[in-house]
Write an enzyme that holds these catalytic residues in place. Structure first.
Site, mmCIF file in Angstrom:
data_model
loop_
_atom_site.group_PDB
_atom_site.id
_atom_site.type_symbol
_atom_site.label_atom_id
_atom_site.label_comp_id
_atom_site.label_asym_id
_atom_site.label_seq_id
_atom_site.Cartn_x
_atom_site.Cartn_y
_atom_site.Cartn_z
ATOM 1 N N CYS A 1 0.837 -1.296 -0.043
ATOM 2 C CA CYS A 1 -0.028 -0.117 0.045
ATOM 3 C C CYS A 1 0.788 1.105 0.058
ATOM 4 O O CYS A 1 1.342 1.618 0.951
ATOM 5 C CB CYS A 1 -1.133 -0.095 1.182
ATOM 6 N N CYS B 1 -0.730 3.994 2.241
ATOM 7 C CA CYS B 1 -0.289 3.650 3.547
ATOM 8 C C CYS B 1 1.171 3.950 3.988
ATOM 9 O O CYS B 1 1.469 4.649 5.049
ATOM 10 C CB CYS B 1 -0.538 2.448 4.001
ATOM 11 N N ASP B 2 2.101 3.764 3.269
ATOM 12 C CA ASP B 2 3.585 3.675 3.715
ATOM 13 C C ASP B 2 4.585 4.482 2.857
ATOM 14 O O ASP B 2 5.642 4.646 3.255
ATOM 15 C CB ASP B 2 3.938 2.038 3.473
#
Ligand code: NAP
Length: 309
Positions: free
Chosen positions: A131, A134-135
């Protein structure tokens, strides 16, 4: 006893919740391990009608939940551990207890597919991720070369997003043509920070000994030649697998685990309906998941009405 239990709070589950709530069924919705579903891992949703400037994926599902709750849906963060469709009412084990329900909508969505390499799982969260939204902004990725694996919309979206952080983004694709939509392809081809590596697969992620990602081993599928590409992050975006393991042996599914529905959203168990990415192996869009969620709630409402007549 519940009228209708909905498993999943992605686009399908929350749309089903909205429709069931507006039909005065007061649905109970269980969020499970990934509240909001895959849409929360998307940066901006640009193709849902009604949002000409796009909308953040997480904000979108939060708004959908609020809308369903406004009409009486109840959302709990419990994860379903077991279902028993052999008796009526159906019995669902979740959180601290067993929930009995007359009808049920499965909207459990899908999860990211993995490459299946041992080094990939050993280095997960140490540079291997599924992701970018997300990261991607993590310090370990900033100003370093990054690798994205895949050739679909997810891979191209992730690669484009990652150009904000990485010094360069390499898209590793096993063929010489992308599966991604033309508009996303064109955007990526124009981006000077993205480099495509065609006809190539990742055969290993380095370096397990250092406990962090330092590169990947690439293999050209045509020449079989291998080489090392240095990078600080590997973003795997090779599609999804339906989250249906919980229903094995009770609900009919195809070889890949997608639920088989007939006559709209009906599964092989009368009173159990399926919607969204756990059913749909073809379209897999937010709008189609929402459409299926709506259809499942209508089918479910008609089924419950038929019990009373
Ligand atoms: P996808 O369309 O199924 O694409 C998966 C990609 O990964 C394909 O290019 C595939 O290669 C490759 N792949 C699969 N298994 C692989 C393996 N073991 N090793 C290497 N490569 C592998 O999945 P997706 O990109 O996640 O998209 C899923 C759905 O969500 C699609 O319908 C997409 O349109 C939608 N989506 C839409 C948006 C948007 O519109 N903003 C964003 C993200 C996703 P091949 O091409 O050779 O099969």
């Amino acid at each position: 006893m519940e009228n209708v239990l909905i498993i999943g709070t992605g686009c399908a589950g929350l749309t089903a919740a909205l429709y069931a709530a507006r039909a005065n069924l007061s649905p109970l919705v269980l969020a499970g391990a990934s509240p909001g579903g895959l849409l929360t891992t998307t940066s901006i949703v640009e193709n849902f009608p009604g949002f000409p400037d796009g909308i953040d994926g997480t904000e979108f599902v939060m708004r959908a939940q609020k809308q369903a709750e406004k009409f009486g849906a109840r959302v709990a963060n419990d994860t379903v551990e077991k279902v028993d469709f052999s008796q009526r009412p159906f019995r669902v084990t979740a959180g601290d207890g067993v929930i009995e329900t007359r009808a049920l909508i499965v909207a459990t969505g899908a999860s990211h597919r993995h490459l299946g390499l041992e080094s990939e799982s050993l280095l997960e969260r140490k540079g291997v991720t599924y992701c970018a939204t997300c990261d991607g902004a993590l310090p370990m990725f900033r100003n370093h070369p990054l690798v994205v694996v895949g050739g679909g919309d997810s891979a191209i979206e992730e690669a484009t997003y990652l150009t904000r952080f990485g010094s360069r983004v390499f898209v590793i694709h096993r063929r010489d043509a992308l599966r991604a939509s033309k508009i996303m392809q064109e955007r990526a081809f124009k981006n000077p920070k993205i480099e495509f590596v065609w006809n190539t697969v990742v055969t290993d992620v380095l370096d397990v000994k250092q406990d962090r990602v330092t590169g990947v081993i690439l293999k050209d599928v045509k020449s079989s030649q291998t080489r090392t590409l240095e990078c600080a992050g590997v973003f795997v975006a090779i599609g999804h697998a339906p989250n249906t393991r919980l229903f094995a042996g009770q609900l009919e599914m195809d070889a890949d685990g997608y639920l088989i529905c007939r006559q709209g959203t009906a599964t092989n168990v009368t009173g159990v309906f399926g919607a969204g990415d756990c059913v749909d192996r073809v379209y897999r869009q937010a709008i189609t998941a929402a459409g299926l969620g709506c259809a499942a709630a209508i089918d479910c409402e008609r089924y419950l009405a038929s019990l009373e007549s």
